[in-house]
Enzyme design. Structure first.
Site, short mmCIF file in Angstrom:
data_model
loop_
_atom_site.label_atom_id
_atom_site.label_comp_id
_atom_site.label_asym_id
_atom_site.label_seq_id
_atom_site.Cartn_x
_atom_site.Cartn_y
_atom_site.Cartn_z
N GLY A 55 0.78 -1.24 0.00
CA GLY A 55 0.00 0.00 0.00
C GLY A 55 0.81 1.28 0.00
O GLY A 55 0.36 2.29 0.54
N GLY A 56 1.97 1.26 -0.63
CA GLY A 56 2.80 2.47 -0.69
C GLY A 56 2.05 3.65 -1.31
O GLY A 56 2.13 4.78 -0.82
N ASP A 75 -3.71 -6.87 -6.31
CA ASP A 75 -2.41 -7.53 -6.17
C ASP A 75 -2.61 -9.03 -5.95
O ASP A 75 -3.57 -9.44 -5.29
CB ASP A 75 -1.61 -6.94 -5.01
CG ASP A 75 -0.11 -7.18 -5.16
OD1 ASP A 75 0.64 -6.21 -5.31
OD2 ASP A 75 0.31 -8.37 -5.16
N ILE A 97 -3.84 -8.93 -12.83
CA ILE A 97 -4.09 -7.69 -13.57
C ILE A 97 -4.06 -7.96 -15.08
O ILE A 97 -4.66 -7.24 -15.87
CB ILE A 97 -3.05 -6.62 -13.14
CG1 ILE A 97 -3.32 -6.23 -11.68
CG2 ILE A 97 -3.06 -5.41 -14.05
CD1 ILE A 97 -2.24 -5.38 -11.04
N GLU A 98 -3.38 -9.06 -15.42
CA GLU A 98 -3.29 -9.44 -16.83
C GLU A 98 -4.68 -9.68 -17.43
O GLU A 98 -4.87 -9.54 -18.63
CB GLU A 98 -2.47 -10.74 -16.90
CG GLU A 98 -1.75 -10.94 -18.17
CD GLU A 98 -0.87 -12.18 -18.11
OE1 GLU A 98 -0.17 -12.40 -17.09
OE2 GLU A 98 -0.89 -12.94 -19.08
N SER A 115 2.55 0.53 -9.69
CA SER A 115 3.99 0.22 -9.71
C SER A 115 4.19 -1.20 -10.21
O SER A 115 4.28 -2.14 -9.44
CB SER A 115 4.61 0.41 -8.32
OG SER A 115 3.72 0.02 -7.31
N CYS A 118 9.20 -4.79 -11.66
CA CYS A 118 10.34 -4.08 -12.25
C CYS A 118 11.37 -5.01 -12.87
O CYS A 118 12.27 -4.57 -13.57
CB CYS A 118 10.99 -3.22 -11.17
SG CYS A 118 11.49 -4.17 -9.74
N SER A 375 8.33 -2.44 -2.04
CA SER A 375 7.48 -1.26 -1.99
C SER A 375 8.21 -0.02 -2.48
O SER A 375 9.18 -0.12 -3.24
CB SER A 375 6.95 -1.08 -0.58
OG SER A 375 6.00 -0.05 -0.53
#
Ligand code: SAH
Length: 392
Positions: A55-56, A75, A97-98, A115, A118, A375
């Site tokens: 939850g950043g 998530d 989410i895909e 986000s 990465c 995060s």
């Protein structure tokens, strides 16, 4: 077709939310009053948080005192979702989410915060970029975004350094431009905001409401332009050359005290791990250091190399009274030295989270560290959110 709309909640109600907010009954705090108004359906400024982790982004909205609140989060990580629910009282959706479709995202919110994973873009990785399977969900989000009847007016995304030179960035910018978003990009460090921690990250903020000042849009910015004192309440000027406080000062009361009463043992780096790392130059966080290494997902595990800083117990006992010269921040440890990890509470503070942030009691320290490592720095994002809404 996608002309920017006036600042209106998706419900379409034309209530002057700020004015309603000012009519707050005596004795009720602003957040509570905002919740009452939201409950009644007034001025609901909804946002969606994708890849919500611990939850950043939600925390940054709070820290920025934004009028936006996360309405739905997404998530697949169940530990992250437990922490999210405990702190933000929303249970994130754990489907991928895909697979999200237009009908699930249209008319939902005016602000998207995200986000994405990465790994496809990290400089240390294989850099498969847009072809990495872990990029698929973000590709899907962007594809869906351009089909929405009511796309969001604001967009904020965070990623690693490396994203700035990726094909995925080009793809993202093309999609945002096709919706007439005004775009500003940044590469920022927590140190620029008075936090003694390293976490160089790429950020893209975009809005359809009003252009940004020209000089911000022509390059990837290394600081956030000053917003002037009228809105500058609590605003850190990222250009300021003042150095961050020392770790000793910064950690203050969340610092784990080595007083014989506290359970420092459970944070010690095991001797066998230290032995195995003979010759490795640890990043050592001393009380007088004005920096600490970036926390990564493996922090606190037996993979100590490159996952974050360690503290030397002896250094912290003498607490900042040492005169110059000071030993180098990166060095090999001798067999006698005792080192410990930052506790999750200390790492939270170095990541800009408020002291009220809680991990579910059933999570282990390692699970908490893994969430923090994934995060973001809340303070940096809060400043970006303020800039995003500035001068509209
Ligand atoms: N900003 C977050 C962390 C983002 S890390 C925070 O503050 O904690 C990326 C997150 O994306 C991870 O939590 C991971 O579980 C999630 N994730 C990765 N791929 C996903 C997908 N396809 N669907 C949903 N969540 C995904």
């Amino acid at each position: 077709a996608h002309a920017p709309r006036e600042a209106l909640p998706p419900s379409g109600r034309r209530w002057p939310f700020r004015r309603l907010l000012a009519l707050r009954p005596l004795g009720l705090d602003e957040n509570a009053w905002a919740e009452v108004l939201e409950y009644l359906g007034y001025g609901v400024h909804r946002s969606l948080e994708f890849y919500s982790g611990m939850g950043g982004m939600a925390s940054a909205l709070n820290q920025a005192k934004s009028l936006y609140r996360v309405a739905e989060a997404y998530d697949m990580n169940l530990n992250a979702n437990l922490a999210y629910e405990l702190n933000f009282h929303i249970r994130p959706s754990c489907s991928s989410i895909e697979n999200l479709k237009k009908r699930q995202l249209d008319k939902k919110a005016r602000f998207w915060l995200l986000s994405p994973p990465c790994q496809p873009y990290t400089r240390a990785g294989k850099q498969e970029d847009i072809n990495d399977p872990r990029s698929r969900s973000f590709l899907n989000l962007l594809e869906v975004l351009v089909t929405l009847d009511t796309p969001p007016d604001y967009f904020l995304m965070e990623n690693v350094k490396g994203f700035d030179t990726s094909k995925m960035r080009e793809f993202m910018l093309t999609k945002l431009r096709s919706l007439s978003f005004h775009i500003a990009e940044f590469l920022l460090q927590p140190k620029q905001f008075g936090i003694p921690n390293t976490r160089l990250r790429y950020y893209c903020i975009a809005r359809r409401t009003k252009p940004f000042p020209g000089e911000v849009t022509s390059q990837i910015n290394l600081s956030i332009p000053s917003m002037g004192s009228s809105t500058g309440q609590g605003m850190a000027d990222s250009k300021a050359t003042v150095q961050p406080p020392t770790l000793g000062e910064f950690l203050g009361k969340v610092l784990l005290k080595d007083d014989g009463k506290t359970d420092i043992e459970s944070f010690l780096v095991p001797q066998r791990v230290l032995k195995r790392c003979g010759g490795y130059r640890f990043d050592i966080a001393a009380p007088w250091s004005r920096d600490s290494a970036c926390f990564t997902k493996g922090y606190g595990t037996t993979h100590v190399k490159g996952t974050g800083s360690v503290l030397l117990l002896d250094e912290w006992r003498t607490n900042d009274r040492r005169e110059e010269p000071r030993p180098p921040q990166c060095r090999i440890l001798s067999g006698e030295e005792r080192a410990r990890f930052f506790t999750p509470q200390e790492a939270l503070k170095l990541s800009g989270f408020p002291e009220s942030y809680r991990f579910p009691p059933k999570l282990t320290h390692r699970q908490a560290w893994a969430l923090i490592g994934n995060s973001l720095n809340v303070c940096v994002v809060a400043n970006l959110i303020r800039f995003l809404h500035h001068a509209e």
